[in-house]
Design an enzyme around this catalytic site. Sequence first.
Site, mmCIF file in Angstrom:
data_model
loop_
_atom_site.group_PDB
_atom_site.id
_atom_site.type_symbol
_atom_site.label_atom_id
_atom_site.label_comp_id
_atom_site.label_asym_id
_atom_site.label_seq_id
_atom_site.Cartn_x
_atom_site.Cartn_y
_atom_site.Cartn_z
ATOM 1 N N ASP A 1 0.846 -1.202 0.000
ATOM 2 C CA ASP A 1 0.000 0.000 0.000
ATOM 3 C C ASP A 1 0.879 1.247 0.000
ATOM 4 O O ASP A 1 1.721 1.423 0.877
ATOM 5 C CB ASP A 1 -0.907 -0.035 1.232
ATOM 6 C CG ASP A 1 -2.138 0.827 1.056
ATOM 7 O OD1 ASP A 1 -1.976 2.038 0.840
ATOM 8 O OD2 ASP A 1 -3.254 0.285 1.136
ATOM 9 N N SER B 1 -7.181 4.063 -1.108
ATOM 10 C CA SER B 1 -6.858 2.632 -1.081
ATOM 11 C C SER B 1 -8.087 1.757 -1.302
ATOM 12 O O SER B 1 -7.946 0.606 -1.711
ATOM 13 C CB SER B 1 -6.228 2.262 0.268
ATOM 14 O OG SER B 1 -4.955 2.822 0.379
ATOM 15 N N THR C 1 -7.757 -2.345 1.937
ATOM 16 C CA THR C 1 -7.259 -3.316 0.956
ATOM 17 C C THR C 1 -7.797 -4.720 1.211
ATOM 18 O O THR C 1 -8.454 -5.294 0.325
ATOM 19 C CB THR C 1 -5.718 -3.293 0.901
ATOM 20 O OG1 THR C 1 -5.288 -1.957 0.627
ATOM 21 C CG2 THR C 1 -5.196 -4.235 -0.172
ATOM 22 N N GLU D 1 -0.786 -8.011 2.316
ATOM 23 C CA GLU D 1 -0.636 -6.551 2.192
ATOM 24 C C GLU D 1 0.459 -6.028 3.126
ATOM 25 O O GLU D 1 0.405 -6.246 4.340
ATOM 26 C CB GLU D 1 -1.937 -5.802 2.495
ATOM 27 C CG GLU D 1 -1.782 -4.304 2.175
ATOM 28 C CD GLU D 1 -2.896 -3.407 2.724
ATOM 29 O OE1 GLU D 1 -3.121 -2.355 2.123
ATOM 30 O OE2 GLU D 1 -3.517 -3.757 3.740
ATOM 31 N N ASP E 1 2.232 2.565 3.299
ATOM 32 C CA ASP E 1 1.316 3.703 3.122
ATOM 33 C C ASP E 1 1.243 4.569 4.370
ATOM 34 O O ASP E 1 1.249 5.801 4.284
ATOM 35 C CB ASP E 1 -0.071 3.152 2.800
ATOM 36 C CG ASP E 1 -1.143 4.220 2.726
ATOM 37 O OD1 ASP E 1 -1.075 5.059 1.809
ATOM 38 O OD2 ASP E 1 -2.051 4.210 3.579
ATOM 39 N N HIS F 1 1.955 8.499 4.689
ATOM 40 C CA HIS F 1 1.046 9.507 5.247
ATOM 41 C C HIS F 1 1.737 10.303 6.351
ATOM 42 O O HIS F 1 1.522 11.511 6.481
ATOM 43 C CB HIS F 1 -0.206 8.837 5.827
ATOM 44 C CG HIS F 1 -1.226 8.456 4.800
ATOM 45 N ND1 HIS F 1 -1.986 9.384 4.127
ATOM 46 C CD2 HIS F 1 -1.625 7.245 4.326
ATOM 47 C CE1 HIS F 1 -2.807 8.760 3.286
ATOM 48 N NE2 HIS F 1 -2.604 7.463 3.382
ATOM 49 N N ASP G 1 -1.102 0.164 -4.680
ATOM 50 C CA ASP G 1 -2.411 0.700 -5.043
ATOM 51 C C ASP G 1 -2.323 2.163 -5.468
ATOM 52 O O ASP G 1 -3.215 2.680 -6.132
ATOM 53 C CB ASP G 1 -3.401 0.520 -3.887
ATOM 54 C CG ASP G 1 -2.839 0.939 -2.546
ATOM 55 O OD1 ASP G 1 -1.659 1.338 -2.473
ATOM 56 O OD2 ASP G 1 -3.586 0.882 -1.552
ATOM 57 N N HIS G 2 -1.220 2.820 -5.092
ATOM 58 C CA HIS G 2 -0.995 4.252 -5.373
ATOM 59 C C HIS G 2 0.325 4.603 -4.706
ATOM 60 O O HIS G 2 0.909 3.766 -4.025
ATOM 61 C CB HIS G 2 -2.138 5.116 -4.813
ATOM 62 C CG HIS G 2 -2.395 4.835 -3.367
ATOM 63 N ND1 HIS G 2 -1.551 5.272 -2.361
ATOM 64 C CD2 HIS G 2 -3.370 4.109 -2.754
ATOM 65 C CE1 HIS G 2 -2.016 4.839 -1.205
ATOM 66 N NE2 HIS G 2 -3.119 4.114 -1.403
ATOM 67 N N HIS H 1 -2.232 10.975 -0.823
ATOM 68 C CA HIS H 1 -1.758 10.137 -1.927
ATOM 69 C C HIS H 1 -1.401 10.983 -3.137
ATOM 70 O O HIS H 1 -1.813 12.134 -3.241
ATOM 71 C CB HIS H 1 -2.854 9.144 -2.350
ATOM 72 C CG HIS H 1 -3.249 8.173 -1.280
ATOM 73 N ND1 HIS H 1 -4.336 7.342 -1.398
ATOM 74 C CD2 HIS H 1 -2.698 7.915 -0.072
ATOM 75 C CE1 HIS H 1 -4.432 6.605 -0.298
ATOM 76 N NE2 HIS H 1 -3.454 6.938 0.517
#
Lengths: 482, 482
Positions: A53, A102, A155, A275, A280, A284, A322-323, A416
């Site tokens: 992620d 996500s 996710t 995952e 991610d 953040h 995912d990004h 993101h």
Amino acid sequence: MRQNMLAVTAATLFLTACNATPGGDSNAMSTALFPTTSQQSGKPKNIIMIVSDGMGPAYTTAYRNFRDDPATPQVDPVIFDRIFVGNASTYPAKESGFVTDSAASATALASGVKSYNGAIGVDVNKQPVESVLQRAKALGMKTGIAVTSQIVHATPASYMAHNESRKNYNEIADSFYDDKINGQFTANVMLGGGTQYFERKERDVTAQFIDAGYAYVDTYNKLATLPAGENVLGLFAPVGLPWVLDDKRKNRLAYLTEHAIKHLENDNGFFLLVEASQVDWAGHANDIAAAMAEMHDLNLTLEYLYQYVQKHPDTLVVLTADHSTGGLTVGARGEYAWAPEWLKKLSASPAVIASELPQADDPVAFASQQLGFELNDEEAQQVASLARLKSTRAIESGIKSILDIRSNTGWTTGGHTGVDVEVFAFGKGHNAFYGQYDNTDIAKKIFALLPDSVKQVETESEPTGESVPTDTCDFEKDWRCQ
Amino acid sequence: MRQNMLAVTAATLFLTACNATPGGDSNAMSTALFPTTSQQSGKPKNIIMIVSDGMGPAYTTAYRNFRDDPATPQVDPVIFDRIFVGNASTYPAKESGFVTDSAASATALASGVKSYNGAIGVDVNKQPVESVLQRAKALGMKTGIAVTSQIVHATPASYMAHNESRKNYNEIADSFYDDKINGQFTANVMLGGGTQYFERKERDVTAQFIDAGYAYVDTYNKLATLPAGENVLGLFAPVGLPWVLDDKRKNRLAYLTEHAIKHLENDNGFFLLVEASQVDWAGHANDIAAAMAEMHDLNLTLEYLYQYVQKHPDTLVVLTADHSTGGLTVGARGEYAWAPEWLKKLSASPAVIASELPQADDPVAFASQQLGFELNDEEAQQVASLARLKSTRAIESGIKSILDIRSNTGWTTGGHTGVDVEVFAFGKGHNAFYGQYDNTDIAKKIFALLPDSVKQVETESEPTGESVPTDTCDFEKDWRCQ
């Protein structure tokens, strides 16, 4: 109430035997993981989908640099370099613009359908869309999830459930129990965090799973004691797992993955979603040290799977993001430099260092010891000031800023960004993933690699714990809410 | 002094005829541009290497979004999506850390050798390393460069010359004339900017090329009038060309590329270096509008070449970037959005708008007209304040900031970043470029795709203009310095 464990009554091998020869050749293109055309007929028996992620392209480059041995003349390749195959666009349904969350991206990766930001396994009209995990279960394969977030996070939820909003964690937890595919639970194995969503005042979903015959564990050591082939619910934290920098297991994702596979292996094959959830979260938080540590846990997972696929060449592993998160850049502020050596010796995450800093007798010495390098005068002054702040968040920002300046790391957002993400694949069927495509195509390719028809499935007793709407259940009176 | 033009006395076809069938199928993988294995035997006759300077992965995603038609349900693919094949690391020699400059990366791309930041076609010991363009010339192919920077800038210089520093523009210009390969000039065609480096007080390299038989042009229209097959020096600006936003030709790179090919086509094949030089300059300037416009000029070039390769399937086109610039991110500031619609209607570059703003009778109306959208109150106030500033640079920053906020674009640096870059390829031999590798591998792959041995080369008269060290030449007395 305790159910019989799974009793395999008929398991027929559906898949063409793979002729690939396992080997240890360091040239990835010539190993069994990249079999020649003649070796690739048929479909994989097992599919392991990994979502890292938030892992935009800057993360994989940064990680290669992070791992590099300064004593060698070249920058040393990492496993990502051996298994790269393609690039995927990540944008959500048009109503949500060019930058996905996500949930929309996991729905796209899981089902092949674009949806709005926030959507969990539903399309833009909020109608359920089937995921590859759900299809695998319907086809008689075992299924599982192994993640470092709560297992109801966007996710894994998008592979497991259907909900109009990612925020409905409790509803999603309920649906893990309530939703059935051919009379069976959606997943045989669920490993990650999230006790607070499963063991609630008004409903104890964990208890329901135990009653339905699932083994339940809440520590890594208990997970290790389970015999192979169990149905397992493993929840190791109230919400997400700790940062890997703070976890006693520095290979926690690799460990969960290994144990998930141990329970999923069977003659009909399995589908496992893994995952690396907290790459991610580090993005953040604009926390480059945590990001590199989470990437390393993913790297260990890939190295384990690489060995696994050498022994089980009928298995496909696909990895993507995912990004990207945080707008991470390798270099910033006009300097042509990035210095990961300052990120390698942390004893704890910046979050934990920040929480403990005000209590330290000598904050500068404490920070220096925790960060793993001697602070210069400016940094020491900064840390002394930080230690007097009341806001742990502000202290953490200060610690991270020291690491950003030392390493010359750049960030543009706490959210993101829309950059395309890399795709990695190895094992049987990986050739389908070369090139440039959309994230929905990843689901479509996996659907195509799943069996064409239902196998003779395992006989699994129908669980008696039935869906009970929460508004009709008083948990105070019936602790299992049934 | 005027030399004979090239007289082709013996031109033997060296290369295997290509059996690929041209076709217009929109499925890239099935067209002649992606021939099947049986069609790929042999090597390409012509190789066109394109460097899009500074085009990290965020640029290609941004460009796809920039081109998207909001009325269609999906984000529309662009040509980059059809031709993506791989990913390349870009780091320089270890003494320069993890973030490359354009000289070290162009030297890597051209020669396959890692060097220090600033190096032009030399290794870490400052020894010359042969480039693919130089090898092509030695093998009897025609060679050329078509760029939007000055033609002595880092990227073309690294394919053409050897110098310890990219800053030595005059020396590099001299070497274009002085260095010979088998008695011939390094390039048959040189198109771009840079008159100030060629027509200097102490030496007029342009005049020397004219004396040596080269056609010289300084406008696009004059370039158009030249008959095919000429040796050409085309210098269209004192330094780099104008931003494409300010140039009268909105397809200037495509135009230069088309004309370069017109002069390079011959029975022995050619090697052409194309550079979209100013994607990087837009990144350095943190100018998202200029970046998208430069990307569009590159896109037009690729579309032209895609058609060209359909008609000439014995041609290979490879595109990559040397690094990413500016730390561009698609989205920023916590918002999950990117809005390219505000970048599509500029009448001039932010630089030109800024230079003209103080003279405008009504700066707000002028800015609005030039940017192509109505300013909101806050923006109008900002522009009114900007118009009173003396520093054009500060005004330009203000204009760019309006566009960054409107589009929600992020930047982290005025320099480069270390993220891996994408590789694109189509035409004969493109299959060699799938996967993940280092930028030095791109040169190695191209070396391997060049002919194995010297062809029967064209007879080219030895130019009489010999190298004259500048310290022994008084340009005041001898205007050609010979």
